[in-house]
Write an enzyme that holds these catalytic residues in place. Structure first.
Site, PDB file in Angstrom:
ATOM      1  N   HIS A  66       0.869  -1.173   0.000  1.00  0.00           N
ATOM      2  CA  HIS A  66       0.000   0.000   0.000  1.00  0.00           C
ATOM      3  C   HIS A  66       0.906   1.223   0.000  1.00  0.00           C
ATOM      4  O   HIS A  66       1.724   1.403   0.910  1.00  0.00           O
ATOM      5  CB  HIS A  66      -0.922   0.002   1.212  1.00  0.00           C
ATOM      6  CG  HIS A  66      -1.948  -1.095   1.173  1.00  0.00           C
ATOM      7  ND1 HIS A  66      -2.353  -1.797   2.299  1.00  0.00           N
ATOM      8  CD2 HIS A  66      -2.655  -1.615   0.135  1.00  0.00           C
ATOM      9  CE1 HIS A  66      -3.265  -2.690   1.959  1.00  0.00           C
ATOM     10  NE2 HIS A  66      -3.458  -2.607   0.648  1.00  0.00           N
ATOM     11  N   GLU A 105       1.761   3.441   3.090  1.00  0.00           N
ATOM     12  CA  GLU A 105       2.273   2.760   4.279  1.00  0.00           C
ATOM     13  C   GLU A 105       3.759   2.470   4.074  1.00  0.00           C
ATOM     14  O   GLU A 105       4.167   1.331   3.843  1.00  0.00           O
ATOM     15  CB  GLU A 105       1.483   1.474   4.534  1.00  0.00           C
ATOM     16  CG  GLU A 105      -0.015   1.712   4.747  1.00  0.00           C
ATOM     17  CD  GLU A 105      -0.840   0.437   4.769  1.00  0.00           C
ATOM     18  OE1 GLU A 105      -0.229  -0.664   4.839  1.00  0.00           O
ATOM     19  OE2 GLU A 105      -2.074   0.511   4.696  1.00  0.00           O
ATOM     20  N   HIS A 162       3.256  -3.725   6.468  1.00  0.00           N
ATOM     21  CA  HIS A 162       2.156  -2.773   6.318  1.00  0.00           C
ATOM     22  C   HIS A 162       2.212  -1.752   7.451  1.00  0.00           C
ATOM     23  O   HIS A 162       3.053  -1.828   8.344  1.00  0.00           O
ATOM     24  CB  HIS A 162       0.814  -3.506   6.350  1.00  0.00           C
ATOM     25  CG  HIS A 162       0.554  -4.368   5.162  1.00  0.00           C
ATOM     26  ND1 HIS A 162      -0.432  -4.098   4.240  1.00  0.00           N
ATOM     27  CD2 HIS A 162       1.152  -5.518   4.744  1.00  0.00           C
ATOM     28  CE1 HIS A 162      -0.428  -5.035   3.301  1.00  0.00           C
ATOM     29  NE2 HIS A 162       0.519  -5.917   3.592  1.00  0.00           N
ATOM     30  N   GLU A 219       2.015  -5.618  10.525  1.00  0.00           N
ATOM     31  CA  GLU A 219       1.573  -4.230  10.684  1.00  0.00           C
ATOM     32  C   GLU A 219       2.488  -3.599  11.729  1.00  0.00           C
ATOM     33  O   GLU A 219       2.428  -3.934  12.909  1.00  0.00           O
ATOM     34  CB  GLU A 219       0.120  -4.188  11.138  1.00  0.00           C
ATOM     35  CG  GLU A 219      -0.866  -4.879  10.204  1.00  0.00           C
ATOM     36  CD  GLU A 219      -1.361  -3.964   9.092  1.00  0.00           C
ATOM     37  OE1 GLU A 219      -0.984  -2.773   9.082  1.00  0.00           O
ATOM     38  OE2 GLU A 219      -2.140  -4.440   8.244  1.00  0.00           O
TER      39      GLU A 219
END
Length: 621
Positions: A159, A162, A266, A440
């Site tokens: 993404h 990110e 991410h 993440e």
């Protein structure tokens, strides 16, 4: 003849050139001959001596700390300049700043040139706007596969908004190459593993993202507006989204290299998420709502069901909600609480009239998804815990915000968090047996650059320790009776329905926890074989399997009572040669019988659940 000193005529000497005086003065000539060797030795130091002589005595070179203090005061005195950076550049000139694609390319090329024995740079393709998808191999054998040594990978910036993972991977490369000769653990890892690092999978999205933006979707998608982490084939649902150049390049990449372990980096949360990301009985919002903001996506679902327009109060589900509505300030309601700062927007499923008049309101208020577990759930949990526990904060399981969920031990099943279709980690696992988890690593999607050093300190150990898990479990070779490797032999751990294949060198790896296992091996033209083995904690189990070729069957002696050849299922080929039924390229878990019915359900529960899944996806990444 030397003249007596008493008769030396000083008046005549003053009228002579100095050169003549020196040559004709016995004392001066004698001293010159003695000093000549010393003068010759001092000649190289003459520039330094002159520099010291002409330098002012009160000059003082400020220390590095003084320079930083002076820079701080100078920048503080000029309000038009940005805030000073709260870090110091490292010794190899890779600052803790965000690097655009040109700077990233220059760094990778310079590193490859500087460390040719440890790195190799290649591109797996280009983005829509023509930017290279660079991969850096870091290993003591960067240009060719090391037989018996596993390949692992990291993928960052799928993404575009990110980018913390993008920068962490650049610093990981830098740390590996600069620590190889001094850090024994790094040396062991690079001597026994080929590490492939793709810092950015979505360079086009990054180019339009903005630093300091913690939420939102600007830059998340590629240049055509596609979410790349929803663009892979999906095992549970048919993914009709058109393939993008970036995802096609990654699919081609992992089809050519037998990766054992992978991590996808991410931002937007602090958790290690593991497969499955999707479930047999859930589906996601279709492309009709793609590209809109989360509230608009929810509206598209409800307007389809109720025929109401945005902001309409004709039907209770479409009632406009006030920002003073208590539900928007209730942290226990994760979805509605997220929109408490959105004034006078229509959030239909949070509205009081909707909850009172429609029972479905309770569904949103208590929404949670069920986990979707793989046959290797124990291994995936272990891998996630390895990352979380070596991270400075992740394993505490503290929520990034009061409106977002907390994760026990810093890990979660992907579908239990929120289901999604077309994710990259499920594709790696089901199609190629590569164990990938989603990492993440930042609560803020695009935090300020001065925070990057802290992110590196938090993630450095985790990034290294996670890759070493590729050496856990079982590894070995599959040979024929002559000792030649068998390529593309299909392997499955009994009781674990997702399999994998051997490389062209006959190699295989499988990450397993300590215990007792059986492995089933199939290959075209060979009789299948089952082998038992044990995994211990301290080191991987080495297992070499030799397959015997299919034999000519003559008479009933080699047949079972029911006329089935002994040794496994098979068919009789020409000339009476037994050929086992070719095993599928990859074992995949059977689809539950209710999966098809669930995916085709167009009822209200299914439709609104689809919209909520999509909404959750955009909020939390």
């Amino acid at each position: 003849m030397v003249c007596p000193t008493a008769s030396f005529d000083h008046s005549q000497t003053r009228r002579r050139p100095i050169r003549t005086m020196i040559l004709r003065t016995p004392f001066a000539g004698h001293q010159l001959l003695q000093l000549l060797p010393s003068v010759l030795l001092l000649l190289p130091l003459l520039p330094l001596i002159l520099l010291l002589l002409v330098r002012p005595s009160d000059a003082k070179t400020p220390s590095l700390g003084d320079q930083l203090q002076m820079q701080h005061h100078q920048m503080a005195a000029e309000p038009g300049l940005p805030e000073p950076r709260a870090y110091m550049p490292d010794a190899q000139h890779l600052d803790f700043v965000y690097h655009d694609h040109e700077e990233l390319t220059r760094f990778l090329r310079a590193t490859s040139a500087r460390y040719p024995n440890l790195t190799a740079l290649y591109s797996i393709g280009k983005s829509i706007q023509g930017r290279d998808l660079w991969v850096m191999v870091v290993s003591s054998s960067p240009y060719e596969h090391m037989v018996g040594k596993p390949d692992v990978k990291y993928v960052g910036n799928i993404h575009g908004n990110e980018p913390v993972g993008r920068e962490m991977l650049l610093h990981l490369i830098q740390y590996f190459v600069t620590s190889y000769s001094s850090d024994q653990y790094v040396k062991w890892l690079l001597d026994n593993t080929r590490i492939h690092i793709l810092p950015t999978m979505n360079p086009d999205g990054y180019a339009v993202s903005k630093e300091g933006t913690c939420d939102g979707g600007q830059g998340r998608y590629n240049a055509r507006g596609f979410d790349l982490n929803r663009n892979f084939p999906d095992y549970f649902k048919q993914n009709n989204k058109r393939g993008q150049p970036e995802t096609d390049s990654v699919k081609d990449w992992i089809s050519k290299i037998q990766f054992v372990l992978s991590g996808s980096l991410h931002g937007g949360a602090l958790v290690a998420s593991y497969p499955y990301d999707n479930t047999p009985n859930s589906s996601n919002l279709r492309s009709s709502a793609a590209g809109r903001d989360p509230i608009d996506k929810a509206h598209s679902v409800l307007s389809h069901q109720y025929g109401c327009s945005k902001g309409s109060a004709v039907h209770p589900p479409c009632a406009r909600v006030s920002p003073r509505d208590p539900i928007l300030n209730d942290p226990s309601n994760r979805v509605c609480f997220s929109f408490r700062s959105v004034p006078y927007r229509s959030v239909p499923f949070c509205s009081v009239p909707f909850r009172q008049t429609c029972p479905l309101g309770a569904v949103f208020q208590t929404y949670s998804a069920a986990p979707s577990l793989t046959p290797d759930d124990d291994v995936f949990k272990h891998l996630s815990l390895v990352y979380a526990r070596n991270h400075a904060k992740m394993s505490r399981g503290v929520a990034c915000k009061s409106a977002t969920p907390a994760f026990e031990n810093g890990i979660t099943n992907g579908a239990a968090w929120y289901p999604l279709t077309g994710g990259m980690q499920d594709y790696n696992y089901v199609w190629y047996g590569c164990m990938e988890i989603t990492l993440e690593i930042s609560c803020c999607k695009f935090p300020p650059a001065y925070e990057l050093k802290k992110y590196w300190e938090d993630n450095q150990l985790s990034l290294i320790k996670f890759l070493a898990e590729a050496h856990r479990g079982v590894q070995g070779f599959v040979f024929d009776p002559a000792g030649m490797p068998i390529e593309r032999a299909s392997i499955k751990i009994k009781g674990r329905d997702v399999g994998f294949q051997t490389t062209k060198y006959g190699e295989f790896w499988r990450i397993l926890l300590p215990g007792y296992y059986k492995v089933e091996v199939f290959a075209e033209g060979f009789a299948p074989r089952e082998v038992e083995f044990v995994i211990v904690e301290q080191h991987p189990t080495l297992l070499n399997v030799t397959l015997q070729p299919s034999k000519r069957i003559e008479g009933i002696g080699a047949m079972g009572a029911a006329g089935v050849p002994i040794g496994g299922a098979g068919v009789m080929g020409p000339g009476g040669l037994y050929r086992p039924i070719p095993a599928p390229q990859h074992y995949r878990p059977p689809v539950p019988p209710y999966a098809g019915a669930a995916s085709s359900d167009s009822g209200i529960f299914s439709t609104i659940s689809n919209g909520l899944n999509s909404l959750y996806s955009n909020i939390f990444g």
